[in-house]
Design an enzyme around this catalytic site. Structure first.
Site, PDB file in Angstrom:
ATOM      1  N   SER A  34       0.253  -5.524   8.362  1.00 55.11           N
ATOM      2  CA  SER A  34       1.188  -5.650   7.246  1.00 55.11           C
ATOM      3  C   SER A  34       0.943  -6.970   6.527  1.00 55.11           C
ATOM      4  O   SER A  34       0.884  -8.027   7.153  1.00 55.11           O
ATOM      5  CB  SER A  34       2.630  -5.597   7.777  1.00 55.11           C
ATOM      6  OG  SER A  34       3.564  -5.711   6.736  1.00 55.11           O
ATOM      7  N   GLY A  35       0.786  -6.897   5.214  1.00 53.72           N
ATOM      8  CA  GLY A  35       0.645  -8.114   4.407  1.00 53.72           C
ATOM      9  C   GLY A  35       2.012  -8.594   3.982  1.00 53.72           C
ATOM     10  O   GLY A  35       2.681  -7.944   3.177  1.00 53.72           O
TER      11      GLY A  35
ATOM     12  N   ASN B  62       7.767  -2.125   2.540  1.00 55.42           N
ATOM     13  CA  ASN B  62       6.764  -1.133   2.943  1.00 55.42           C
ATOM     14  C   ASN B  62       6.233  -1.515   4.324  1.00 55.42           C
ATOM     15  O   ASN B  62       5.045  -1.612   4.543  1.00 55.42           O
ATOM     16  CB  ASN B  62       5.632  -1.102   1.908  1.00 55.42           C
ATOM     17  CG  ASN B  62       4.718   0.105   2.073  1.00 55.42           C
ATOM     18  OD1 ASN B  62       5.182   1.231   2.125  1.00 55.42           O
ATOM     19  ND2 ASN B  62       3.419  -0.136   2.133  1.00 55.42           N
TER      20      ASN B  62
ATOM     21  N   TYR C 139       0.825  -1.210   0.000  1.00 54.78           N
ATOM     22  CA  TYR C 139       0.000   0.000   0.000  1.00 54.78           C
ATOM     23  C   TYR C 139       0.860   1.261   0.000  1.00 54.78           C
ATOM     24  O   TYR C 139       1.680   1.459   0.908  1.00 54.78           O
ATOM     25  CB  TYR C 139      -0.918  -0.012   1.223  1.00 54.78           C
ATOM     26  CG  TYR C 139      -1.893   1.138   1.283  1.00 54.78           C
ATOM     27  CD1 TYR C 139      -3.071   1.096   0.543  1.00 54.78           C
ATOM     28  CD2 TYR C 139      -1.637   2.254   2.068  1.00 54.78           C
ATOM     29  CE1 TYR C 139      -3.979   2.155   0.593  1.00 54.78           C
ATOM     30  CE2 TYR C 139      -2.530   3.311   2.124  1.00 54.78           C
ATOM     31  CZ  TYR C 139      -3.697   3.252   1.376  1.00 54.78           C
ATOM     32  OH  TYR C 139      -4.584   4.302   1.429  1.00 54.78           O
TER      33      TYR C 139
ATOM     34  N   SER D 129       3.245  -3.390   4.101  1.00 53.08           N
ATOM     35  CA  SER D 129       3.357  -4.776   3.637  1.00 53.08           C
ATOM     36  C   SER D 129       4.761  -5.001   3.108  1.00 53.08           C
ATOM     37  O   SER D 129       5.517  -4.046   2.906  1.00 53.08           O
ATOM     38  CB  SER D 129       2.340  -5.089   2.524  1.00 53.08           C
ATOM     39  OG  SER D 129       1.020  -5.106   3.024  1.00 53.08           O
TER      40      SER D 129
END
Length: 359
Positions: free
Chosen positions: A271-272, A196, A124, A233
């Site tokens: 967070s992915g 990220n 994101y 992420s």
């Protein structure tokens, strides 16, 4: 562009000639970067076997440390152990256009009724980028694929990493590689990631917890930005030319968090953290598709399970270095609504590391 080794960090392991995922023979990387005004985004494309090996699937495996993200096509990889398409990385709201773009691109090169489940992953970038503006279009994905090439790989604010932040600093794309000797052969493990993630206080460099002494100038934490600390992420791609089974590729993907943890992250819920590993060995072995002609068998050559630890070590080392490369390469960026992401202050980092004898 500053990289971790040139900065003076004493990193373990032996990298390949470019210290990049493209040190794995055949792997090609391309970017489309959109970086103007409120638009800070783009597309990163990875071709596992380059342009000429487009129809040749690789053994592959996936791992999700935290599923607050997206990687399309991952269920099919988990089912079959095969990666049969390019991999694209972009921002969260651009998955759809990139998915369409890669299908268009492959269809032009493989005419016929090709059945595709493209792999498009995201992080994101809405702090710096006008993420809802629809700026990434299918043709940007196609351009990144067209641009994919071997050799040196740009880092920091480039491609899908253009609008990304890590530990409250500007970051984005990072890459690194390691060579591994086995049975008289030299294999390469390469990593490319889109960073990220992470809370500023967590940042650790070569074992030194520098983030707790670098808490000033942290706009994402100090302004009205609504995301919790550590939100974001990380997507990590691991490539190797070592011959591996799909399950062994998944095992490599499971080692990625160990490299991330060396940089300090705890793996936040917001967070992915999604990882994909593939092997470019055994070309032609995973033909897949629908039954054609007489039935037969396929054969995979692979490193024995009890000999894979050096490959695990290579993954962990390369992931750590790729994160540091992403941070060191990126410069202070101002994006939409005046949002500012500061670059990692190199002088302050050197001061903190030197005080601990870590340079």
């Amino acid at each position: 562009m500053t990289r971790a080794r040139a900065f003076g960090l004493p990193l373990p392991g032996t990298p390949g000639p470019h210290n990049a995922i493209t040190d794995v023979p055949g792997v090609a990387v391309g970017f489309t970067t959109l970086d103007e005004g409120p638009v800070r985004t783009g597309v990163t494309a990875v071709l596992p076997r380059g342009h000429d090996g487009l129809a040749d699937a690789c053994a592959a495996g996936i791992f999700s440390l935290n599923g607050n993200g997206e990687m399309t096509g991952s269920h099919w990889i988990a089912e079959t152990g095969a990666l049969g398409t390019p991999v694209l990385i972009t921002n969260t709201h651009a998955v759809g256009p990139c998915h369409e773009g890669v299908i268009r691109w492959v269809k032009r090169r493989l005419p016929g009724d090709e059945w595709l489940l493209p792999v498009v992953a995201e992080t994101y970038d809405g702090y710096l980028n006008d993420i809802n503006g629809g700026h990434v279009r299918p043709e940007h994905a196609e351009a990144a694929l067209d641009a994919a090439a071997p050799g040196p790989v740009a880092e920091g604010s480039v491609g899908g990493g253009t609008g990304m932040n890590c530990y409250g600093f500007k970051a984005g794309t990072g890459t690194a590689s390691r060579t591994v000797e086995y049975a008289g052969d030299v294999h390469t493990v390469g990593v490319l990631l889109q960073a990220n993630f992470g809370d500023r206080r967590e940042l650790t460099v070569r074992g030194v917890p520098v983030g707790r002494d670098m808490t000033g100038d942290d706009p994402m934490a100090e302004t009205d930005w609504t995301a919790p600390p550590g939100a974001g992420s990380v997507i990590v791609l691991v490539a190797t030319d070592a011959p591996l089974l799909p399950g062994q590729c998944a095992a490599l993907a499971r080692r990625v968090p160990l490299g991330l943890a060396r940089t300090g992250t705890i793996g936040h819920h917001s967070s992915g953290d999604l990882f994909l590993a593939f092997s470019t060995a055994n070309a032609g072995a995973l033909t897949g598709g629908f039954p054609v002609g007489e039935p037969g068998y396929e054969t995979l050559r692979f490193v024995p399970w009890n000999r894979v630890d050096p490959l695990y070590e290579a993954v962990v080392e390369a992931v750590e270095e790729a994160v540091l490369n992403a941070l060191l390469a990126a410069a202070t960026t101002v994006g939409r609504d005046g949002h500012r992401s500061p670059g990692l202050p190199h002088d302050r980092l050197k001061e903190l590391l030197a005080a601990r004898g870590a340079l």
